[in-house]
Design an enzyme around this catalytic site. Sequence first.
Site, PDB file in Angstrom:
ATOM      1  N   GLU A 207     -37.634   8.753 -84.426  1.00 52.89           N
ATOM      2  CA  GLU A 207     -37.635   8.652 -85.902  1.00 52.89           C
ATOM      3  C   GLU A 207     -38.769   9.513 -86.489  1.00 52.89           C
ATOM      4  OE1 GLU A 207     -37.513   4.536 -87.441  1.00 52.89           O
ATOM      5  OE2 GLU A 207     -39.201   5.058 -88.711  1.00 52.89           O
TER       6      GLU A 207
ATOM      7  N   HIS B  46     -37.096   4.725 -80.001  1.00 53.63           N
ATOM      8  CA  HIS B  46     -36.318   4.940 -81.238  1.00 53.63           C
ATOM      9  C   HIS B  46     -37.264   5.378 -82.348  1.00 53.63           C
ATOM     10  CE1 HIS B  46     -35.243   3.435 -85.234  1.00 53.63           C
ATOM     11  NE2 HIS B  46     -33.983   3.690 -84.933  1.00 53.63           N
ATOM     12  N   ASN B  47     -38.372   4.669 -82.465  1.00 56.25           N
ATOM     13  CA  ASN B  47     -39.320   5.006 -83.528  1.00 56.25           C
ATOM     14  C   ASN B  47     -39.976   6.363 -83.299  1.00 56.25           C
ATOM     15  OD1 ASN B  47     -38.682   2.446 -84.420  1.00 56.25           O
ATOM     16  ND2 ASN B  47     -40.757   1.997 -85.084  1.00 56.25           N
TER      17      ASN B  47
ATOM     18  N   SER C 102     -33.875  -2.653 -85.409  1.00 55.57           N
ATOM     19  CA  SER C 102     -34.063  -1.522 -86.314  1.00 55.57           C
ATOM     20  C   SER C 102     -33.110  -1.593 -87.496  1.00 55.57           C
ATOM     21  CB  SER C 102     -33.841  -0.208 -85.575  1.00 55.57           C
ATOM     22  OG  SER C 102     -33.959   0.853 -86.493  1.00 55.57           O
TER      23      SER C 102
HETATM   24  C1  6PG Z   1     -36.842   0.580 -88.014  1.00 59.90           C
HETATM   25  C2  6PG Z   1     -38.065   1.319 -88.376  1.00 59.90           C
HETATM   26  C3  6PG Z   1     -39.158   0.388 -88.660  1.00 59.90           C
HETATM   27  C4  6PG Z   1     -40.272   1.080 -89.417  1.00 59.90           C
HETATM   28  C5  6PG Z   1     -41.456   1.296 -88.545  1.00 59.90           C
HETATM   29  C6  6PG Z   1     -42.106   2.628 -88.609  1.00 59.90           C
HETATM   30  O1  6PG Z   1     -36.341   0.917 -86.962  1.00 59.90           O
HETATM   31  O2  6PG Z   1     -36.393  -0.275 -88.771  1.00 59.90           O
HETATM   32  O3  6PG Z   1     -38.465   2.160 -87.349  1.00 59.90           O
HETATM   33  O4  6PG Z   1     -39.510  -0.199 -87.475  1.00 59.90           O
HETATM   34  O5  6PG Z   1     -39.856   2.175 -90.114  1.00 59.90           O
HETATM   35  O6  6PG Z   1     -42.290   0.278 -88.955  1.00 59.90           O
HETATM   36  O7  6PG Z   1     -42.990   2.662 -89.613  1.00 59.90           O
HETATM   37  P1  6PG Z   1     -44.195   3.668 -89.740  1.00 59.90           P
HETATM   38  O8  6PG Z   1     -43.612   4.941 -90.218  1.00 59.90           O
HETATM   39  O9  6PG Z   1     -45.045   3.013 -90.787  1.00 59.90           O
HETATM   40  O10 6PG Z   1     -44.891   3.768 -88.446  1.00 59.90           O
END
Ligand code: 6PG
Length: 515
Positions: free
Chosen positions: A220, A216-217, A128
């Site tokens: 996010e 994690h995502n 990430s």
């Molecule tokens: C990271 C991010 C990265 C990216 C994802 C999510 O940890 O560096 O999470 O993986 O932001 O691709 O992207 P989307 O918002 O397009 O799903």
Amino acid sequence: MTADVGVIGTGVMGSNLARNLAGQPGTRVAIYDRDVDRARAVAAAHPEAEFLVATSPAELASMLHGPRVAILMVNAGRATDSAIGDLTAVFEPGDIIVDGGNSLFTDTIERGKAAERAGVEFVGVGISGGEVGALTGPSMMVGGTEAAWRRLRPILEPIAAKAEIQAPETDAGEVPKPTPEEALQESSARKPETAGEPCIAHVGTDGAGHFVKMIHNGIEYADMQLIAEAYSLLRDGAGLTPSQIAEVFAQWNEGELESYLVEVTAEVLTHTDSATGRPFVDVVVDSAGAKGTGAWTVKTGLDLGAPIATIAEAVFARSLSAAAVLRSSGDTLDGPRPSSSADDAAPSTTSAERDAFVDTVRQALFAGKVLAYVQGLHEIAVGAREYGWDTDLGEVARIWRAGCIIRARFLDRIADAYAAEPQLTSLVSAPYFRDSLNETQQSLRDVVVRAATVGIPVPALSSALAYYDGIRAPRSSAALVQGQRDFFGSHTYGRVDRPGTFHTLWSGDRSEVEL
Ligand code: 6PG
């Protein structure tokens, strides 16, 4: 000349990671791309990296000393499968293939089994930090075997982000402020970026690295949605302009809400579109994209029975934003409508009322963020149990403190909470988080009420509140659901007063039978 590590895929992420590796003393990097010209162009653009450029997987294999390590930085899915196929054909037993992409963890588990049959180690590593992180220091979540981790650690640890080593806390829980002289001394003696705790850990075997990265995502997504809802409340609920809101976020970033995403939000809101002179946020189409990791987190949560409603709402909020036809079908529906233009007059409130509301939103955002982390970490715990991973949640929090997109000040607090009580059932029981939630829950309620009153959709904040009330409710409405299930489907139920499984003869004399 032999190389220590290979990088396959020289798009921005791959080339930046390769440059980061090549910047480590004594590390020689070989790069390979199916598009050989792209790899050559990367090598030409970065002569300082002294890349060896391979023109085929076989040449890459011949450039690497054994046991070989190659990191795939290609798109998840088919591209990853074909790169693995290319490498397994030329690698030997004991060599390691690392998948550094955003792969689905169940694919990683399957790929690991297939690689094992071919005698090659396969390790999924969640990386990430985006493009900048890949170059300057990402956060890395490593899966695979212990033996592979021992081999990879000296290669990957030096390129990981380094989190500041925490200052000791005073009795009052405050970090002591340095005197101006101490601050001056500290800044001149500041350790280089290589100092600090490396944000990398082995989080479990096989697919654990990609599983933790997926969550994690998911967090996010929730974090971004909660911030966006706070923005809506400030804009449409309090009449602040984007630049005023940028100042609010910049200020929040000085306190407990300090995080990369809050910082980024302030930056985006400050930006003015050069073509129109309007706030940038007003010229962007309000339809959010998604690459799928948020949806994976939600699907996995459903499969595991892990309640992650705030993450789910964040994913669905993006889906709704992108459903143009569906959204236009709501045009004729009644109800209060918030204003959405920067030029609209602010609601008539005094500045003191406005300041108080801004602070209520701050507290609500903090509560929502804590609850999103609570949900994500709980999903990791449930997943680790299901898949037999020995994932240390404190360690996960520690490696998310720098380099990754959700890096935030309160991750120190999360790491401390798990260090103090490794078997913590839920973060809400840790004293700091319990006290913070007790303090901020009323603000969360207040903003959800306000949003409903003025017609501002806040699905993530609302679901965070419902989760909060759900986990503290002494008794849930599920008792009634069990009754309904038993009524129409003889699905049975348990009783509060004695053990066993029961069914009521609903269409008979309504007596109860024990099964
Ligand atoms: C990271 C991010 C990265 C990216 C994802 C999510 O940890 O560096 O999470 O993986 O932001 O691709 O992207 P989307 O918002 O397009 O799903």
